[in-house]
Design a protein around this motif. Structure first.
Motif, mmCIF file in Angstrom:
data_model
loop_
_atom_site.group_PDB
_atom_site.id
_atom_site.type_symbol
_atom_site.label_atom_id
_atom_site.label_comp_id
_atom_site.label_asym_id
_atom_site.label_seq_id
_atom_site.Cartn_x
_atom_site.Cartn_y
_atom_site.Cartn_z
ATOM 1 N N VAL A 53 41.254 11.353 -10.011
ATOM 2 C CA VAL A 53 41.172 9.902 -9.845
ATOM 3 C C VAL A 53 40.277 9.586 -8.651
ATOM 4 N N PHE A 54 39.304 8.692 -8.864
ATOM 5 C CA PHE A 54 38.427 8.239 -7.791
ATOM 6 C C PHE A 54 39.222 7.322 -6.873
ATOM 7 N N LEU A 55 39.279 7.663 -5.579
ATOM 8 C CA LEU A 55 40.070 6.899 -4.608
ATOM 9 C C LEU A 55 39.242 5.881 -3.847
ATOM 10 N N GLY A 56 38.045 6.274 -3.457
ATOM 11 C CA GLY A 56 37.206 5.380 -2.675
ATOM 12 C C GLY A 56 36.143 6.150 -1.921
ATOM 13 N N ASN A 57 35.466 5.437 -1.030
ATOM 14 C CA ASN A 57 34.392 6.025 -0.237
ATOM 15 C C ASN A 57 34.743 5.995 1.246
ATOM 16 N N ASP A 61 34.527 6.196 10.044
ATOM 17 C CA ASP A 61 35.983 6.298 10.211
ATOM 18 C C ASP A 61 36.738 5.293 9.346
ATOM 19 N N THR A 62 36.150 4.898 8.212
ATOM 20 C CA THR A 62 36.764 3.889 7.356
ATOM 21 C C THR A 62 36.721 4.322 5.896
ATOM 22 N N ILE A 63 37.841 4.163 5.204
ATOM 23 C CA ILE A 63 37.845 4.375 3.754
ATOM 24 C C ILE A 63 37.913 3.015 3.080
ATOM 25 N N SER A 64 37.000 2.806 2.144
ATOM 26 C CA SER A 64 36.994 1.608 1.303
ATOM 27 C C SER A 64 37.528 2.035 -0.053
ATOM 28 N N TRP A 65 38.684 1.512 -0.403
ATOM 29 C CA TRP A 65 39.375 1.901 -1.630
ATOM 30 C C TRP A 65 38.694 1.315 -2.853
ATOM 31 N N VAL A 66 38.913 1.940 -4.001
ATOM 32 C CA VAL A 66 38.395 1.390 -5.258
ATOM 33 C C VAL A 66 39.076 0.043 -5.497
ATOM 34 N N PRO A 67 38.389 -0.890 -6.144
ATOM 35 C CA PRO A 67 38.951 -2.229 -6.335
ATOM 36 C C PRO A 67 40.319 -2.238 -7.023
ATOM 37 N N GLY A 68 40.606 -1.324 -7.914
ATOM 38 C CA GLY A 68 41.871 -1.299 -8.625
ATOM 39 C C GLY A 68 43.083 -1.082 -7.727
ATOM 40 N N PHE A 69 42.873 -0.542 -6.521
ATOM 41 C CA PHE A 69 43.983 -0.317 -5.600
ATOM 42 C C PHE A 69 44.415 -1.595 -4.889
ATOM 43 N N HIS A 71 43.608 -2.942 -2.080
ATOM 44 C CA HIS A 71 43.969 -2.678 -0.686
ATOM 45 C C HIS A 71 42.714 -2.784 0.172
ATOM 46 N N PRO A 72 42.815 -3.453 1.313
ATOM 47 C CA PRO A 72 41.646 -3.559 2.188
ATOM 48 C C PRO A 72 41.278 -2.189 2.759
ATOM 49 N N ILE A 84 43.098 14.549 10.703
ATOM 50 C CA ILE A 84 42.927 13.097 10.771
ATOM 51 C C ILE A 84 44.261 12.448 10.435
ATOM 52 N N SER A 85 44.336 11.149 10.678
ATOM 53 C CA SER A 85 45.505 10.384 10.256
ATOM 54 C C SER A 85 45.037 9.030 9.748
ATOM 55 N N ILE A 86 45.919 8.414 8.950
ATOM 56 C CA ILE A 86 45.633 7.091 8.402
ATOM 57 C C ILE A 86 46.946 6.317 8.379
ATOM 58 N N LEU A 87 46.869 5.041 8.727
ATOM 59 C CA LEU A 87 48.022 4.155 8.644
ATOM 60 C C LEU A 87 47.861 3.367 7.359
ATOM 61 N N LEU A 88 48.780 3.610 6.420
ATOM 62 C CA LEU A 88 48.694 2.987 5.110
ATOM 63 C C LEU A 88 50.027 2.363 4.761
#
Length: 117
Positions: A53-57, A61-69, A71-72, A84-88
């Motif tokens: 599954v394609f998650l995003g790009n 230091d930023t992930i841009s999620w696929v539109p279907g998620f 989520h900003p 690394i860490s991410i606050l989700l």
């Protein structure tokens, strides 16, 4: 943060406020450090291992999620040269970054594995 301590004499110390945005050399170094987040190895398109599954790009230091998620974009934090860490959604997830040959992966603390194409 933003203040420096100048020890002009072993027995005398004075503090001074320094606005780093007014110092071009420091500003350039901060920009360079941000641009080299994890050495740039995370930049690209990311997929989940197992179902592809394609998650995003990820860019810097930023992930841009696929539109279907729905989520900003989220910021990634470099814990050290391998993690690394991410606050989700209010929860911190930790990931171990690995690069073997041409493949870069992130193994997350919940067991999910991402790979970059």
């Amino acid at each position: 943060m933003g203040q420096g301590l100048c020890k002009c004499d072993q027995h005398e110390a004075t503090s001074a406020n320094i606005d780093v945005s007014s110092v071009p050399v420091l500003t350039d170094q901060v920009k360079l450090a941000k641009a080299s987040f994890m050495g740039g190895i995370l930049n690209g398109s990311w997929f989940r291992r197992g179902d592809n599954v394609f998650l995003g790009n990820i860019k810097d230091d930023t992930i841009s999620w696929v539109p279907g998620f729905n989520h900003p974009p989220c910021n990634l934090t470099e814990v050290d040269s391998l993690r690394i860490s991410i606050l989700l959604e209010g929860k911190t997830h930790n990931g171990a970054v690995s690069k073997k040959g041409t493949e870069t992966t992130i193994v997350w603390s919940d067991g999910e594995v991402w790979f970059k194409k």
